[in-house]
Design a protein around this motif. Structure first.
Motif, PDB file in Angstrom:
ATOM      1  N   GLU A 102      -0.949   5.054   7.516  1.00 40.73           N
ATOM      2  CA  GLU A 102      -0.338   4.721   6.239  1.00 40.73           C
ATOM      3  C   GLU A 102      -1.333   4.823   5.095  1.00 40.73           C
ATOM      4  O   GLU A 102      -0.961   5.173   3.970  1.00 40.73           O
ATOM      5  CB  GLU A 102       0.264   3.312   6.285  1.00 40.73           C
ATOM      6  CG  GLU A 102       1.042   2.925   5.031  1.00 40.73           C
ATOM      7  CD  GLU A 102       2.100   3.957   4.634  1.00 40.73           C
ATOM      8  OE1 GLU A 102       2.218   4.239   3.419  1.00 40.73           O
ATOM      9  OE2 GLU A 102       2.786   4.497   5.529  1.00 40.73           O
ATOM     10  N   ARG A 105      -1.356   8.450   4.217  1.00 37.76           N
ATOM     11  CA  ARG A 105      -0.101   8.854   3.571  1.00 37.76           C
ATOM     12  C   ARG A 105      -0.042   8.355   2.135  1.00 37.76           C
ATOM     13  O   ARG A 105       0.408   9.081   1.237  1.00 37.76           O
ATOM     14  CB  ARG A 105       1.095   8.335   4.375  1.00 37.76           C
ATOM     15  CG  ARG A 105       1.378   9.148   5.632  1.00 37.76           C
ATOM     16  CD  ARG A 105       2.662   8.714   6.307  1.00 37.76           C
ATOM     17  NE  ARG A 105       2.482   7.448   6.998  1.00 37.76           N
ATOM     18  CZ  ARG A 105       2.043   7.343   8.255  1.00 37.76           C
ATOM     19  NH1 ARG A 105       1.712   8.422   8.933  1.00 37.76           N
ATOM     20  NH2 ARG A 105       1.912   6.162   8.825  1.00 37.76           N
ATOM     21  N   ARG A 106      -0.499   7.136   1.899  1.00 34.81           N
ATOM     22  CA  ARG A 106      -0.515   6.578   0.539  1.00 34.81           C
ATOM     23  C   ARG A 106      -1.459   7.373  -0.352  1.00 34.81           C
ATOM     24  O   ARG A 106      -1.117   7.724  -1.486  1.00 34.81           O
ATOM     25  CB  ARG A 106      -0.945   5.116   0.616  1.00 34.81           C
ATOM     26  CG  ARG A 106      -1.211   4.454  -0.735  1.00 34.81           C
ATOM     27  CD  ARG A 106      -1.466   2.962  -0.518  1.00 34.81           C
ATOM     28  NE  ARG A 106      -2.136   2.379  -1.646  1.00 34.81           N
ATOM     29  CZ  ARG A 106      -3.463   2.246  -1.765  1.00 34.81           C
ATOM     30  NH1 ARG A 106      -4.246   2.698  -0.790  1.00 34.81           N
ATOM     31  NH2 ARG A 106      -4.003   1.700  -2.819  1.00 34.81           N
ATOM     32  N   GLN A 107      -2.639   7.687   0.154  1.00 32.85           N
ATOM     33  CA  GLN A 107      -3.594   8.461  -0.635  1.00 32.85           C
ATOM     34  C   GLN A 107      -3.052   9.848  -0.928  1.00 32.85           C
ATOM     35  O   GLN A 107      -3.189  10.358  -2.052  1.00 32.85           O
ATOM     36  CB  GLN A 107      -4.923   8.553   0.111  1.00 32.85           C
ATOM     37  CG  GLN A 107      -5.669   7.237   0.230  1.00 32.85           C
ATOM     38  CD  GLN A 107      -6.949   7.374   1.030  1.00 32.85           C
ATOM     39  OE1 GLN A 107      -7.239   8.429   1.600  1.00 32.85           O
ATOM     40  NE2 GLN A 107      -7.720   6.301   1.112  1.00 32.85           N
ATOM     41  N   ARG A 108      -2.454  10.467   0.058  1.00 33.28           N
ATOM     42  CA  ARG A 108      -1.916  11.828  -0.130  1.00 33.28           C
ATOM     43  C   ARG A 108      -0.838  11.816  -1.214  1.00 33.28           C
ATOM     44  O   ARG A 108      -0.789  12.721  -2.057  1.00 33.28           O
ATOM     45  CB  ARG A 108      -1.345  12.328   1.191  1.00 33.28           C
ATOM     46  CG  ARG A 108      -0.804  13.761   1.157  1.00 33.28           C
ATOM     47  CD  ARG A 108      -1.821  14.752   1.628  1.00 33.28           C
ATOM     48  NE  ARG A 108      -1.303  16.121   1.603  1.00 33.28           N
ATOM     49  CZ  ARG A 108      -1.904  17.152   2.172  1.00 33.28           C
ATOM     50  NH1 ARG A 108      -3.045  16.991   2.803  1.00 33.28           N
ATOM     51  NH2 ARG A 108      -1.393  18.354   2.105  1.00 33.28           N
ATOM     52  N   ARG A 109       0.055  10.827  -1.193  1.00 34.77           N
ATOM     53  CA  ARG A 109       1.110  10.734  -2.205  1.00 34.77           C
ATOM     54  C   ARG A 109       0.514  10.576  -3.596  1.00 34.77           C
ATOM     55  O   ARG A 109       1.015  11.155  -4.566  1.00 34.77           O
ATOM     56  CB  ARG A 109       2.036   9.558  -1.895  1.00 34.77           C
ATOM     57  CG  ARG A 109       2.975   9.768  -0.724  1.00 34.77           C
ATOM     58  CD  ARG A 109       4.080   8.719  -0.718  1.00 34.77           C
ATOM     59  NE  ARG A 109       3.547   7.370  -0.646  1.00 34.77           N
ATOM     60  CZ  ARG A 109       3.324   6.702   0.484  1.00 34.77           C
ATOM     61  NH1 ARG A 109       3.583   7.278   1.650  1.00 34.77           N
ATOM     62  NH2 ARG A 109       2.874   5.467   0.457  1.00 34.77           N
ATOM     63  N   MET A 110      -0.543   9.782  -3.709  1.00 32.86           N
ATOM     64  CA  MET A 110      -1.144   9.525  -5.018  1.00 32.86           C
ATOM     65  C   MET A 110      -1.879  10.752  -5.553  1.00 32.86           C
ATOM     66  O   MET A 110      -1.908  10.990  -6.760  1.00 32.86           O
ATOM     67  CB  MET A 110      -2.095   8.335  -4.930  1.00 32.86           C
ATOM     68  CG  MET A 110      -1.402   7.021  -4.626  1.00 32.86           C
ATOM     69  SD  MET A 110      -2.543   5.617  -4.626  1.00 32.86           S
ATOM     70  CE  MET A 110      -2.886   5.480  -6.381  1.00 32.86           C
ATOM     71  N   GLN A 112      -1.284  14.058  -4.609  1.00 34.94           N
ATOM     72  CA  GLN A 112      -0.498  15.290  -4.611  1.00 34.94           C
ATOM     73  C   GLN A 112      -0.120  15.785  -6.003  1.00 34.94           C
ATOM     74  O   GLN A 112      -0.197  17.002  -6.264  1.00 34.94           O
ATOM     75  CB  GLN A 112       0.769  15.099  -3.774  1.00 34.94           C
ATOM     76  CG  GLN A 112       1.511  16.395  -3.464  1.00 34.94           C
ATOM     77  CD  GLN A 112       0.712  17.301  -2.530  1.00 34.94           C
ATOM     78  OE1 GLN A 112       0.363  16.918  -1.427  1.00 34.94           O
ATOM     79  NE2 GLN A 112       0.411  18.519  -2.986  1.00 34.94           N
TER      80      GLN A 112
END
Length: 444
Positions: A102, A105-110, A112
């Motif tokens: 998670e 995933r949180r870092q990737r969303r931020m 992107q």
């Protein structure tokens, strides 16, 4: 699905202290020849027992199908928590490259949105400007330390585009820190006791400290500017640093990023955004100098695309679709000299690779270099043939036979950024200057 094969893949019979010394000697002397020899002896997948005698051990892969299992079809069964990545984690922290689950995933969303197509088009203008400024400083017949020049150029590009920061005063700091980091990745650093304060480890510690001072200084100055000059937020909000800094919450609120997390992302993107691209360009120019027929074809494309009023000009974002052979040259350069020679994972649950059972805790090394130099997928694998990547040709390759940016859910977030940057910089420089390499030097 085929039934799981009994036992483990073939491989060396033991991994004791003497085996470790033999391994270190062979690997340090010629790592490519050493690993290739093991593949030739044991096949596409081989197993190395654990030093401690535990059942998990190490699985070493080169076949595209096996690599695809780990990175794509069974990606959820593997994490980045591999012993080979300990030194990388020490330098990068818990940034996007090293994190899992998670947190990742949180870092990737931020991150992107910073690599969305509209942002990339804006970044291209900076890349064009920096390439034009550099070539304006060079003279015909001038001798250059190309690796150093490309490192400084790509550092300026990533600093200005993603962080809105002028790195002129930081170039030497980054170069020293990167050198210490790369030096720390050798086999010897893993074999020697971790408590031993070797010169190499002291250089790494000093390099990390210098990078920390630089990164925290960038963060603090941006946060101070947001308070002191709120009217300038519209301009600053165009870069990734703004997105990270405005998410900072020193109390660690899960909706934002702590200052440490911002630092880790900055260092990760500095490394990925300039170090790998500078090496890609350096190798490409070295290859062009050794293959005049390829350089001549590239020059013909650049003359056609990048000529205005009879004069050479810098490449722009609008030129990218027409720089087809330029892209093929870069692709073949990355096949021969991939940004990452190998990729590491650890099994987070019982799974399998190539029909062999892989227990939880087992480590995996995928040798991308070996895959991309395999004559089964790339005839004459040591030859420099950009035509391998002509339209339609790459589609004939097995999936994951060529993966300079990884594959699956963890494919490099900056892939489009890196390729756009490399095309603009290569095209602009090669349009104005032909390459030549001194025979008594080598590209490193």
């Amino acid at each position: 699905m085929s039934p799981t094969r009994p036992g483990r893949p073939p491989g060396p019979p033991s991994n004791g202290a003497l085996d470790q010394l033999r391994y270190a000697y062979g690997f340090l002397t010629d790592p490519i020849a050493f690993v290739r020899g093991r593949f030739e002896r044991y096949g596409d997948i081989y197993f190395v027992p654990s030093r401690t005698g535990a059942d998990a051990g190490l699985y070493v892969l080169r076949h595209p199908d096996h690599i695809r299992e780990v990175l794509v079809t069974r990606a959820s069964s593997f994490t980045k928590q591999h012993s080979a990545l300990r030194q990388i984690a020490q330098f990068l922290g818990d940034g996007l490259f090293n994190s899992d689950g998670e947190v990742w995933r949180r870092q990737r969303r931020m991150l992107q949105p910073a690599f969305a197509p509209a942002r990339l088009a804006a970044y291209a203008a900076v890349m064009t400007e920096e390439a034009a400024l550099l070539t304006a400083q060079w003279q015909d017949g001038q001798q250059l330390e190309l690796g150093k020049a490309m490192m400084a150029l790509t550092l300026r590009v990533v600093s200005r585009t993603l962080f809105g920061h002028d790195p002129t005063a930081d170039i030497e700091t980054v170069a020293i820190a990167m050198s210490a980091f790369q030096e720390s990745l050798g086999v010897a650093s893993e074999i020697l006791p971790r408590w031993l304060p070797t010169p190499q480890r002291r250089r790494l510690r000093d390099g990390i400290a210098a990078m920390d001072r630089m990164m925290y200084g960038i963060i603090d100055r941006r946060r101070e500017a947001s308070v002191r000059d709120p009217a300038g937020e519209a301009e600053r909000s165009r870069d990734l640093l703004h997105m990270l800094v405005t998410a900072v919450d020193d109390e660690g609120d899960h909706q934002g990023m702590t200052k440490q997390e911002v630092r880790d992302q900055l260092v990760t993107l500095f490394l990925a955004g300039h170090d790998t691209t500078s090496h890609m360009l350096t190798w490409t120019f070295a290859l062009l100098a050794q293959h005049p027929e390829v350089e001549a074809r590239l020059a013909a494309e650049l003359s056609e695309v990048l000529t205005s009023d009879g004069s050479a000009r810098a490449a722009t974002h609008d030129d990218l679709p027409r720089l087809k052979y330029t892209e093929q040259v870069l692709a073949e350069s990355m096949r021969l000299y991939p940004p990452a020679y190998s990729v590491a994972r650890r099994a987070s649950e019982d799974t399998e690779i190539g029909g062999y059972a892989v227990p939880r805790g087992a480590e995996v090394i995928m040798w991308i270099y070996m895959t991309q130099h395999d004559p089964r997928w790339f005839p004459e694998p040591e030859a420099f043939h950009p035509e391998r990547f002509a339209a339609g040709a790459e589609a004939q390759l097995p999936r994951t036979a060529y993966l300079p940016f990884g594959a699956g859910p963890r494919v490099c977030i900056g892939k489009s950024f890196a390729m756009m940057e490399a095309k603009i910089l290569l095209a602009t420089i090669a349009r104005k200057f032909a390459s030549s390499a001194r025979p008594d030097t080598s590209c490193r």
